[in-house]
Design a protein around this motif. Sequence first.
Motif, short mmCIF file in Angstrom:
data_model
loop_
_atom_site.label_atom_id
_atom_site.label_comp_id
_atom_site.label_asym_id
_atom_site.label_seq_id
_atom_site.Cartn_x
_atom_site.Cartn_y
_atom_site.Cartn_z
N PRO A 71 -15.45 -1.81 6.19
CA PRO A 71 -14.09 -1.95 5.57
C PRO A 71 -12.91 -2.59 6.23
O PRO A 71 -12.35 -3.34 5.76
CB PRO A 71 -13.85 -0.53 5.09
N GLN A 72 -12.92 -2.47 7.35
CA GLN A 72 -11.49 -2.84 8.32
C GLN A 72 -11.69 -4.51 8.33
O GLN A 72 -10.98 -5.06 8.36
CB GLN A 72 -11.84 -2.28 9.58
N ASN A 75 -11.03 -6.07 4.87
CA ASN A 75 -9.69 -6.15 4.81
C ASN A 75 -8.80 -7.14 5.58
O ASN A 75 -7.95 -7.92 5.14
CB ASN A 75 -8.99 -4.62 4.96
N ASP A 149 -4.32 -6.65 8.20
CA ASP A 149 -5.13 -6.28 7.16
C ASP A 149 -4.32 -5.47 6.08
O ASP A 149 -4.68 -4.69 5.43
CB ASP A 149 -6.12 -5.07 7.59
N LEU A 158 2.76 -0.37 3.74
CA LEU A 158 1.52 -0.58 4.44
C LEU A 158 1.82 -1.05 5.81
O LEU A 158 1.22 -1.04 6.81
CB LEU A 158 0.69 -1.32 3.69
N ARG A 464 -9.73 -6.34 -3.72
CA ARG A 464 -9.48 -5.90 -2.59
C ARG A 464 -10.44 -4.52 -2.29
O ARG A 464 -9.76 -3.74 -1.65
CB ARG A 464 -8.08 -5.53 -2.10
N ILE A 465 -11.55 -4.57 -3.03
CA ILE A 465 -12.57 -3.40 -2.69
C ILE A 465 -13.53 -3.88 -1.77
O ILE A 465 -14.24 -4.98 -2.20
CB ILE A 465 -12.78 -2.81 -3.83
N TYR A 466 -13.72 -3.38 -0.81
CA TYR A 466 -14.83 -3.79 0.31
C TYR A 466 -16.27 -3.63 -0.33
O TYR A 466 -17.19 -4.15 0.08
CB TYR A 466 -14.84 -3.37 1.61
N THR A 467 -16.33 -2.54 -1.27
CA THR A 467 -17.55 -2.46 -1.96
C THR A 467 -17.19 -1.68 -3.05
O THR A 467 -16.36 -1.29 -3.58
CB THR A 467 -18.57 -1.33 -0.95
N GLU A 469 -19.43 0.85 -6.85
CA GLU A 469 -20.66 1.83 -7.02
C GLU A 469 -21.68 0.89 -8.02
O GLU A 469 -20.92 0.05 -8.86
CB GLU A 469 -20.03 2.95 -7.95
N GLY B 232 -4.90 0.55 1.84
CA GLY B 232 -5.28 0.94 3.05
C GLY B 232 -7.10 0.66 3.31
O GLY B 232 -7.55 0.32 2.40
N THR B 233 -7.26 1.06 4.47
CA THR B 233 -8.80 0.90 4.65
C THR B 233 -9.89 1.36 3.66
O THR B 233 -10.79 0.59 3.30
CB THR B 233 -9.48 1.60 5.85
N GLN B 234 -9.76 2.44 3.11
CA GLN B 234 -10.48 2.89 1.94
C GLN B 234 -10.38 2.78 0.56
O GLN B 234 -10.65 3.58 -0.17
CB GLN B 234 -10.91 4.38 2.41
N HIS B 235 -9.44 2.02 0.27
CA HIS B 235 -8.91 1.80 -1.02
C HIS B 235 -10.08 1.65 -2.07
O HIS B 235 -10.03 2.05 -3.18
CB HIS B 235 -8.08 0.26 -0.97
N ALA B 236 -11.06 1.06 -1.43
CA ALA B 236 -12.22 0.88 -2.32
C ALA B 236 -12.96 2.09 -2.77
O ALA B 236 -13.57 2.40 -3.93
CB ALA B 236 -13.45 -0.11 -1.53
N LYS B 237 -12.82 3.26 -2.08
CA LYS B 237 -13.63 4.34 -2.36
C LYS B 237 -12.52 5.62 -2.63
O LYS B 237 -12.68 6.57 -2.34
CB LYS B 237 -14.35 4.97 -1.09
N PRO B 331 -15.98 5.24 5.97
CA PRO B 331 -15.42 4.91 7.28
C PRO B 331 -13.84 4.67 6.85
O PRO B 331 -13.53 3.83 6.12
CB PRO B 331 -16.28 3.67 7.60
N GLY B 332 -13.06 5.36 8.15
CA GLY B 332 -11.72 5.00 7.78
C GLY B 332 -10.92 6.03 6.99
O GLY B 332 -9.66 5.99 6.94
#
Lengths: 558, 356
Positions: A71-72, A75, A149, A158, A464-467, A469, B232-237, B331-332
């Motif tokens: 994810p880092q 981003n 990021d 942020l 902006r979501i790295y993954t 469901e 931030g890092t875990q915006h997705a989850k 993670p994060g």
Amino acid sequence: MSSDAMAIHAAEVGAGRPWVQTLHEWVTTVDHKRLGILYVLLALIFLIIGGIEAIVIRIQLMRPHNDFVSPQVFNRMFTMHGTTMIFFVIMPVMFGFANYLVPLMIGARDMAFPRLNAFGFWLTAFGGLLLYFSFVGGNGLYGAGNAPDVGWFAYAPLTSRAFSVGHSTDFWTIAVLVSGFGSIATAINIITTVLCLRCPGMTLSRMPLLAWMNLVMAALVILAVSPLTAAQIMLSIDRYLGGHFFDTQAGGSAALWMHFFWIFGHPEVYVLVIPAFAFASEIIPVFSRKPIFGYPAMVAATVCIGFISMAVWAHHMFTIGMNSMANTFFVLTTMIIAVPTGIKIFNWLGTMWGGRIQFKTAMLFCVGFLFQFLIAGLTGVMLGTAPFNWQLGNSYFVIAHFHYVIVGGIMFCLFGAFYYWFPKVTGRMLNETLGKLHFWLFFIGFHLTFDTMHIPGVLGMPRRIYTYEPGRGWDTWNLIIGIGAFIQGLAILIFVANLVFSYFRGSKAGNDPWDAWTLEWSVSSPPPSYNFASIPTVSSRRPLWDRKHPEDPDNRYE
Amino acid sequence: MAEKHKTEWRVVVGRATGIVVLLGGILLAAGLCNASAPPDNSVPSIFDPRSTPAESISHLSRFVLAITGLIFLVVFSLLLYAIVKFRNSDANSNREPAQVYGSTQIELAWTIIPILIVVVLFLATARVIHAIQDAPKPATAVEVTAIGHQFWWEFRYPALGIVTANELHVPVSDSAHPTPTFLKLLSADTDHSFWVPQLAGKTDLIPNRVNGMWIDPKQTGIFLGQCAQYCGTQHAKMLLRVSVDSPEAFDAWIHVQKQSVNRDDREVTGRQVFETTACVNCHAVGGTNATGRFGPDLTHLMGRSTIAAGAAENTSENLRLWVQNPGAIKPGSLMPAMKLSDADLDALVRYLETLH
Ligand SMILES: [Cu+2]
Ligand SMILES: [Cu+2]
């Protein structure tokens, strides 16, 4: 050939000279044509880098729960992709074309302030280097993440020290700040050049549309980039001098940053797209063999867009909880701007109507632009409808919409411009077969990616979501989007190959390969460093038409 | 030869454009069908609304789509006609076509018609903005305060004295006895956005600012959404689950949530581990010394079907994995790995599982 002439000739082709000398000449140049080329080359390099970042993003999203990157890293990729493409690809490439073409088209020997011009370019170039230096220097003493990021619009808080440790945000801030100064310098230069250096006879109402549109673009740069620059300084004060403009933990305002950013961000869209309009307005008439339809309306619409674009910024902020009055106001301004934009599309259509359209690669790209910009404009109206925006804002629909503008609109015109003016700049034609391959591959890839991309947005997929469901109905669409991205990447490689191949092996262009009408085609290709041996005098909007058709000159009808 | 080559290109241009349009149409149609198909609400489509705000947006959207679709068809056909009709069919002819410089009437027409369309669209939009944003709050409304955190949701029901996380429970609202839910939106750190597409459009949660929105779900069930503003890092989850309950189920849920003290005392060792590690600084469990507010309230942890804002199902294995190393799931995330011994970990998870 006399020995003198030989020496000059040798100097021109650069044969037998130490390469440092050539390098030195390019680094110290203040010639508008060379600076134009430097801008374009800089942008091409960053285009490749930003493109690779886009591919990384798309690979990661091709299936749910993918772990191609962390994810880092993801981003950082979307932050760098956005920042790079806006500030270090499209802006420089547009400045490059403006630099190269405006003096030639208005019959001038250089820009008004040649040294300021070089200064602007090098600021932009170093701004880009600074941004990428963050990969090395961003960690700071904290061992924190390296590249920025925070997203390309870097919403507060942020960016505050509490949420962004290390120096990655500082690199972003300084890069944007420095290149912003460069942009403002160049904008001042363009405005001065257009207003003061036109050749005799070229009144404002006879100026090529490209010059007009770049004039409006430059004015917008000054109005839009200044608040952004101010905001970057405020952010640095927050981060290092204990200011609290945007530091919400100490009572600062996150919404203030949004206003600052988008009061830049919206006009910025027009900073990027108006030069693209400029290309279309030069290319479409030549390949339709007709003058532009409704020149005064085109100029008026451009100026109109310039003004209205300063009053629509909060349509990027419909979801931040403004009251219903404010939302309604920004809906109105946003919809009004569709009218002059529509006028342009109709005028280009009117130009083609009754013409004799030649589908050279340059024209193909411009026609592609017309169709795609139509769609981009209509999805823009949807997003301008505040309630619709409450659903679509920050979703993949927005991403699809603005890539439709930037890729489907701006990039298509830009490629058209490359195919159209490459012969003037290098003296050689770009290969048409490779060009058509480039066009069709890019066209197919573009539509696979960006038509499809609207759908996951409608199905609730945020940006902006790295993954994501599985089972939300997004998987297949993201797979198709990824495949399209690869096809576009391939097309860009073919384009670059074409540039290199044609530069060395392309057929000779001659002065005027397209039988065109503006002044740049009256000089040799490439033009001599002084552009015009004697400053031309014009009496209409199409000086070369008048020369080619002395029996039926334009000024009778204008 | 060159001549022939040219005509071929034209055919290719025509066909390819046709194919692309067809493809686009099919994709769009498929997308829209997809948008209204599944009954279990697993696809959070904006065109499958289950609450008044989402419904009026969906209506307006269809109206806007119809008008823009019409404009598209007209302009698209004109463009297509122009490039087919006016293509250069005689390559050898050097004759220039008639030079036309403009036409005031035509240009006026294509200025005025769009202005009229804009007026219509604007009025329709203004009506919906007003209807949604300025809707009065009825006395029967349920009030919830939603607080965004990196990267989870805190839900407080001030009138009921309930605190929970990540899974919002609201009563179904029927038009005879409307019980809409009014959300007050706050943020503890960065910007977030509350978006459950089937219930309403999104509204941001911004630090130092109080925002609001409302929903009145017409149907029971689980509705999915997620944070829609990069945080931030875990915006997705940072996922959202809204459980729309029947009035009885909602009352029962409230009844359980109101018991602020956990009476199940079977797991003494686990409780000890919990109360003697840093867990208590970040988490709250009613009736214990754990009063932290940095992380989700765990008093009724087992009442939730997922953990870590929807990142994993709430099972023993996932709880164990989470407490051992949150980074393995998310993670994060801001919960640190606590580095407990296996025995402590097992006891702790057994304890967590008593938190009904
Ligand atoms: Cu905008
Ligand atoms: Cu969030």
